[in-house]
Enzyme design. Structure first.
Site, mmCIF file in Angstrom:
data_model
loop_
_atom_site.group_PDB
_atom_site.id
_atom_site.type_symbol
_atom_site.label_atom_id
_atom_site.label_comp_id
_atom_site.label_asym_id
_atom_site.label_seq_id
_atom_site.Cartn_x
_atom_site.Cartn_y
_atom_site.Cartn_z
ATOM 1 N N THR A 234 98.383 -16.964 -47.319
ATOM 2 C CA THR A 234 98.519 -18.414 -47.223
ATOM 3 C C THR A 234 99.892 -18.789 -47.778
ATOM 4 O O THR A 234 100.638 -19.560 -47.164
ATOM 5 C CB THR A 234 97.393 -19.118 -47.999
ATOM 6 O OG1 THR A 234 96.137 -18.733 -47.413
ATOM 7 C CG2 THR A 234 97.535 -20.624 -47.934
ATOM 8 N N GLU A 238 103.046 -20.583 -45.939
ATOM 9 C CA GLU A 238 103.607 -21.847 -46.448
ATOM 10 C C GLU A 238 105.066 -21.684 -46.860
ATOM 11 O O GLU A 238 105.877 -22.589 -46.670
ATOM 12 C CB GLU A 238 102.770 -22.383 -47.622
ATOM 13 C CG GLU A 238 101.294 -22.657 -47.302
ATOM 14 C CD GLU A 238 101.057 -23.581 -46.124
ATOM 15 O OE1 GLU A 238 101.960 -24.359 -45.757
ATOM 16 O OE2 GLU A 238 99.957 -23.510 -45.541
HETATM 17 N N1 ARG Z 1 97.993 -24.501 -43.924
HETATM 18 C C1 ARG Z 1 97.164 -23.516 -43.310
HETATM 19 C C2 ARG Z 1 95.729 -23.861 -43.628
HETATM 20 O O1 ARG Z 1 95.482 -24.502 -44.654
HETATM 21 C C3 ARG Z 1 97.501 -22.149 -43.823
HETATM 22 C C4 ARG Z 1 96.922 -21.069 -43.018
HETATM 23 C C5 ARG Z 1 97.308 -19.745 -43.568
HETATM 24 N N2 ARG Z 1 96.590 -18.693 -42.887
HETATM 25 C C6 ARG Z 1 96.071 -17.659 -43.538
HETATM 26 N N3 ARG Z 1 95.487 -16.674 -42.877
HETATM 27 N N4 ARG Z 1 96.092 -17.588 -44.830
HETATM 28 O O2 ARG Z 1 94.839 -23.508 -42.874
HETATM 29 ZN ZN ZN Z 2 101.307 -24.092 -41.411
#
Ligand code: ARG
Ligand code: ZN
Ligand code: CA
Length: 329
Positions: A234, A238
């Site tokens: 994540t 980001e």
């Molecule tokens: N901003 C996205 C969310 O909150 C981040 C996703 C990141 N993906 C991951 N596999 N960690 O969903």
């Molecule tokens: Zn994103």
């Protein structure tokens, strides 16, 4: 300080010239040569010639001072580890932990695991790099030359049970924590809970503003037991935004992410897709790069940035980029 030193150096060169001493010894050397006597000592008149030129030409002198000042700055950057010898930029990270329960006050080890994951993912040394399909290995970023160094952890207890994505966690006045020098430090806020959101980021147009940085829910920060978001990706995703990467699908139907080597795709992907997947955009059916960190797949299903994404991140962190402030401290 550096400027003053260089200025003093320039003045001393002028003084030496005015005294004319070097002139004299230079003349003696020349006489020795033209009179046919054997060369017993090496002679290089470059600095003597330069002294006279600098003394007589203020534009040249200004350029000289500027060059020495820039050189000193670059060497200082190297010494301080802000730019490593191979051009790597090391970003200083501040982790602001906002906790209500003791479980939310995540451990130093969990924070260290996140920094380690960022360094692996951005360095192209993640263990799952071997999963990149052959079709995409030639466009994989490898080492982005962006590194992360934990500068400090700021912990603060709060009464907030669940946060919204309204930046309240970034202000003491709304039970959060003010950013620590956001122009020069990359701030991460780790919060207990944001509902269904794992994390969110500001883009480089917000560089140095009070709300600049990344927010991550503690459950998904670093290596955790919370599959499928248990590998610290994540934050990788980001930080990609923080360094100017857009979602790989361009946040629209077959929209652009301004990156040539990420094939245009229709939409985000979830879960653990099997390779290959095809998307039809503008009448062309393309194999998509759903394993890119900037898609929405599970942590275990994302393992690459592309070379084009690397270029965008370097554009932002280089000496004239919007996030060049991260290089200064
Ligand atoms: N901003 C996205 C969310 O909150 C981040 C996703 C990141 N993906 C991951 N596999 N960690 O969903
Ligand atoms: Zn994103
Ligand atoms: Ca693209």
């Amino acid at each position: 300080m550096k400027k003053l030193l260089v200025g003093a150096f320039a003045l001393s060169m002028l003084a030496a010239c005015n005294a004319g001493e070097d002139h004299l010894s230079n003349q003696e050397d020349t006489d020795a040569l033209t009179s046919g006597s054997a060369v017993t000592q090496r002679m290089c008149p470059s600095e003597d010639i330069r002294k006279e030129a600098l003394a007589n030409n203020p534009t040249l002198m200004a350029k000289f001072v500027e060059n020495e000042s820039k050189t000193a700055k670059f060497i200082d950057d190297l010494k301080m580890g802000r730019v490593l010898a191979d051009g790597t930029v090391e970003i200083p990270v501040v982790v602001n932990v906002l906790y209500r329960t003791s479980a939310e006050n995540i451990s130093d080890a969990q924070i260290a695991s996140q920094i380690a994951t960022l360094n692996k993912d951005f360095g192209g040394t993640n263990s799952d790099v071997s999963k990149i399909p052959a079709e995409f290995t030639s466009v994989a970023a490898g080492d982005t030359k962006i590194k992360f160094r934990l500068d400090r952890v700021i912990r603060k207890s709060t009464t907030v049970r669940s946060w919204r994505t309204n930046d309240a966690m970034k202000k003491s006045s709304s039970k959060g924590q003010d950013a620590y020098k956001p122009a020069n430090y990359f701030n991460i806020w780790v919060v207990g809970d944001m509902g269904g959101v794992l994390g969110y980021a500001t883009f480089p147009e917000s560089a140095g503003l009070w709300n600049d940085g990344v927010v991550i829910a503690g459950k998904y920060f670093g290596t955790t037991a919370n599959a499928p978001y248990n590998l610290g990706r994540t934050a990788t995703h980001e930080v990609g935004h923080y360094l100017n990467l857009r979602h790989i699908w361009g946040d629209g139907n077959c929209a652009t992410d301004f990156v040539d080597d990420t094939p245009t795709q229709q939409d985000k992907n979830f879960g653990k897709p099997t390779y290959p997947q095809y998307d039809l955009c503008g009448g062309v059916n393309r194999s998509i790069q759903f394993m890119n960190y900037m898609d929405y797949v599970d942590d275990a299903a994302m393992y690459m940035f592309s070379a084009g994404q690397k270029s965008r991140m370097q554009a932002i962190t280089n000496a004239s980029g919007a996030r060049s402030g991260l290089r200064l401290y």
